[in-house]
Structure formats: C-alpha cells, structure tokens
Enzyme design. Sequence first.
Site, short mmCIF file in Angstrom:
data_model
loop_
_atom_site.label_atom_id
_atom_site.label_comp_id
_atom_site.label_asym_id
_atom_site.label_seq_id
_atom_site.Cartn_x
_atom_site.Cartn_y
_atom_site.Cartn_z
N THR A 32 0.84 -1.13 -0.14
CA THR A 32 0.03 -0.09 0.14
C THR A 32 0.88 1.12 -0.08
OG1 THR A 32 -1.55 -1.10 1.04
CG2 THR A 32 -1.58 1.13 1.48
N GLY A 63 -2.61 -3.65 -2.15
CA GLY A 63 -3.80 -3.93 -2.09
C GLY A 63 -4.82 -3.01 -2.49
N HIS A 184 -6.09 -11.44 -1.03
CA HIS A 184 -5.35 -11.22 0.25
C HIS A 184 -6.21 -11.55 1.34
CE1 HIS A 184 -3.24 -8.79 3.21
NE2 HIS A 184 -3.30 -7.67 2.55
N GLY A 185 -5.54 -12.88 1.76
CA GLY A 185 -6.43 -13.53 2.96
C GLY A 185 -5.29 -13.24 4.05
N HIS A 187 -2.74 -10.76 7.13
CA HIS A 187 -2.29 -9.57 7.85
C HIS A 187 -3.68 -8.98 8.62
CE1 HIS A 187 1.07 -9.01 4.77
NE2 HIS A 187 1.06 -10.17 5.61
N TYR A 189 -6.93 -8.50 7.87
CA TYR A 189 -7.90 -8.02 6.90
C TYR A 189 -9.01 -8.85 6.63
CZ TYR A 189 -4.38 -4.45 6.68
OH TYR A 189 -3.45 -3.40 7.08
N ARG A 282 8.39 -13.46 10.68
CA ARG A 282 9.70 -12.47 10.82
C ARG A 282 9.34 -11.02 10.75
NH1 ARG A 282 13.16 -14.21 6.53
NH2 ARG A 282 14.08 -16.01 7.61
#
Length: 394
Positions: A32, A63, A184-185, A187, A189, A282
């Site tokens: 982003t 995204g 995007h599955g 972090h 969201y 990490r």
Amino acid sequence: MADNSSSTTTLFSPYKLSNFNLSHRVVLAPMTRCRALNGIPNDALAEYYSQRSSSGGLLITEGTSISPSASGFPHVPGIYSEEQVEAWRNVVDAVHAKGGIIFCQLWHVGRASHSVYQPGGATPVSSTAKPLSKRWTILKPDGSFGPYSNPRALTTSEIPEIVEHYRQSAINAVRAGFDGIEVHGAHGYLIDQFLKDGINDRTDKYGGSLENRCRFLIQVVRAVVSAIGPERVGVRISPAIDHLDATDSDPLGLGLAVIERLNSLQKELGRKLAYLHVTQPRYTAYGKTEHGSKRDQEGVHLTRKLRIAYDGTFMCSGGFNRKLGMEAVARGDADLISFGRLFISNPDLPLRFKLNAPLNKYNRKTFYTQDPVIGYTDYPFLGKGSETELNARL
Ligand SMILES: Cc1cc2nc3c(=O)[nH]c(=O)nc-3n(C[C@H](O)[C@H](O)[C@H](O)COP(=O)(O)O)c2cc1C
C-alpha cells in the site's frame, strides 16, 4: 511441489509460474503506497511499477479495493469502477512494455477501517462486532492517527455479495490487462478476520470449526477461479502473523487447513493455482525484523511445514535480504521470494541483487504519504553501465 528446486537454485534461476516464464525469483511484494488519489491509479503509479519492472520479473500490486466499502487507508486504488479499470490499463501497459508480469492484489480490509472511509459514513463490516484493541490506530485521510471504528458483524446472507465483489474485481483486473490476481487473505484484514479464532466469534456456518472459518476464503477462491481460471489466481495467507489482533490458537493447524482445501480444489480442477504466498512471522507489525531470534526460527519451521504440505508454487515474504532469499530458494523452502521494503527504496532490486551491489535505505516516513515523487519514484537506480556490467557477467 515445483520441480525445479535444487542446491544450485538461486534467486536468478528461471521459474515457470503457471503460463509465465519468470527470469528470476525476486518478486515485488504487495505494498500500500497511498498515491492513487481518490482511488484512481495515475501516472505516478505507472512510473512506480514501471521502475520496478524487469523482463520476466513478477510484480504484485498494492492491496486494491474490491468495492467502495473495502478500504481503510487514504488513496488506495480500486478495481470496481470502469474509470479504475481504464486507469489501471496504463499501469499494466507500462509494466508489460518492460517484459514484466503483474498481478493485482484484491483487498477488503473488513474491520480495519473507519467510517470516514465508508460510503455514507457507514459502519465497517467484519466477521465480528468486536473492535480492534486500542493498541492499533488508523491513518486518517488528513494524515492524523486515531482509533478504528467499531465494526458490525456481517449477516450470513450478506456474505455472498462480498464474494461476488471479489469475482467481479478479478474479471475487471483481467480486463485491465493484469496477468492475474492475488487474494489478500493475510495480515488481519477481512478474510483473515474469518480465518483466525482470535477474531472470528461467529456461530453460523462461517465460524467455529476450521471448516467453517476457512469457508469464506475458499468461497472467494472458487469464485475468482471460476471467473478467470486457477492459473491466474494467487492466494496470500499469514497464519502466524498477529497484525491487527489476528491471532490464532493454532497457526500451523490453520495454515495446514487452508492448504488442504487449496490442494483439494486443485485436484478437483485438475489444474493448479498460480501460487500460495505466505508471510513469515519474521515480519512483525509495521515491518520490524527479528533476524535470528527464537521466534524467527519457529517461523521458518512453520513456513517449511506449510511449504511441504502445499502442492504448487510457494512464495515467501517477510524480512528477507539477498542472503536469506538465496538460502531459502537453495534449500527449497520457497520457489519465489517477495521483497517489500527493500524494493521500495531500490527500484532495480533484482539487478542490484544480481550484482551484489549496495542498496539504498528506505525512508519509513514516506511509505504512506501522497507525494507522487518523494519517497515513491525518486529512489535512485544504479549508475549507468550497470546493465552492461550485468550482461558481461552472464
Ligand atoms: C509500506 C508497506 C505497505 C504494505 N502493504 C501491503 C499490502 O497492501 N498488502 C499486503 O499483502 N502486504 C502489505 N505489506 C507487507 C509486504 O507485502 C511484505 O510482506 C512485508 O513488507 C515484509 O516484507 P519485507 O520484509 O521484504 O518488507 C506492506 C508492507 C509495507 C512496508
């Protein structure tokens, strides 16, 4: 598992990804950057992605919102209106002109939003009505930070409409010329808000068991696959990342459950997805790395187990530098490595890695600002002649 991993594999070994011939394995991670003013990709984005393109190199976009309700950052591009589709064409063409391959990351932030980003000041939606903890703050359109809005839980009957937004966005992406999309599955969201038992408190068919928590993701994957074919679909997950309170009591079990379902889908179709993209633990909140720590090692073990279980191309992200990336592909821990922050500050990162050249430092302060040049397209390339030097070494 991909068949071309061996002890001699390096970041510069070619790789066959679905129908695409990659000339190296240094991928631009989705990031982003808040430069698509009012949600429309512009010339600055075309310049930014073009700078990071290389012949046979894979880029994944930032995204990109699948609907007007999907955003939680300022100036995130969308892929739901005709104007956006048209505008993306210029970006994609600029990448293709350099021989690059580009996937569009499809994004819905769910509860990681604020009513200021929602049409009509609406309440953000999620798997849950639980708000984010106070530990997290949201970047507002005026540049200030404040608390996230309290979300409301989607009703069971509202979910198919969101799945449809993913499907339509995938079609739009291909119409704009993208080579594929990434779901995007990860972090914390929307999709991750369904996957993780630290967030999902539903009692309908989308909550409780692993089967139920994976349901939304798998429905989305099936929908986009039916629209554009599995070879154009990548999936990103981060079972062990707790960004935005996305904790799970059993990250490995969750990752394996997703993989089991993706593997069966591939078997059923007799075709493979483009890739599975996993973020290593990490990478912690807002990009602090912990090289060599106990957590780092545990993360590598977990990711390795996922890699072994997944039947297809495996991409890793999170805290990699040249050395760690080289080691990971040589060991067969990943087929492809995506680089985030180092690619922000080094537009010619694959070339620099190949030459083992020094790297520019990134400036965190301009990650999410709106200037079309500063901190975005003004990071310097290696001096003239590097290309010639590279060819001479090949
Ligand atoms: C400024 C910034 C924006 C990011 N935005 C996204 C995003 O839109 N989608 C996503 O999946 N990951 C996003 N990430 C995570 C990156 O894709 C990547 O996994 C992370 O930076 C770790 O890789 P690195 O250590 O090479 O930077 C972002 C990271 C940064 C630094």
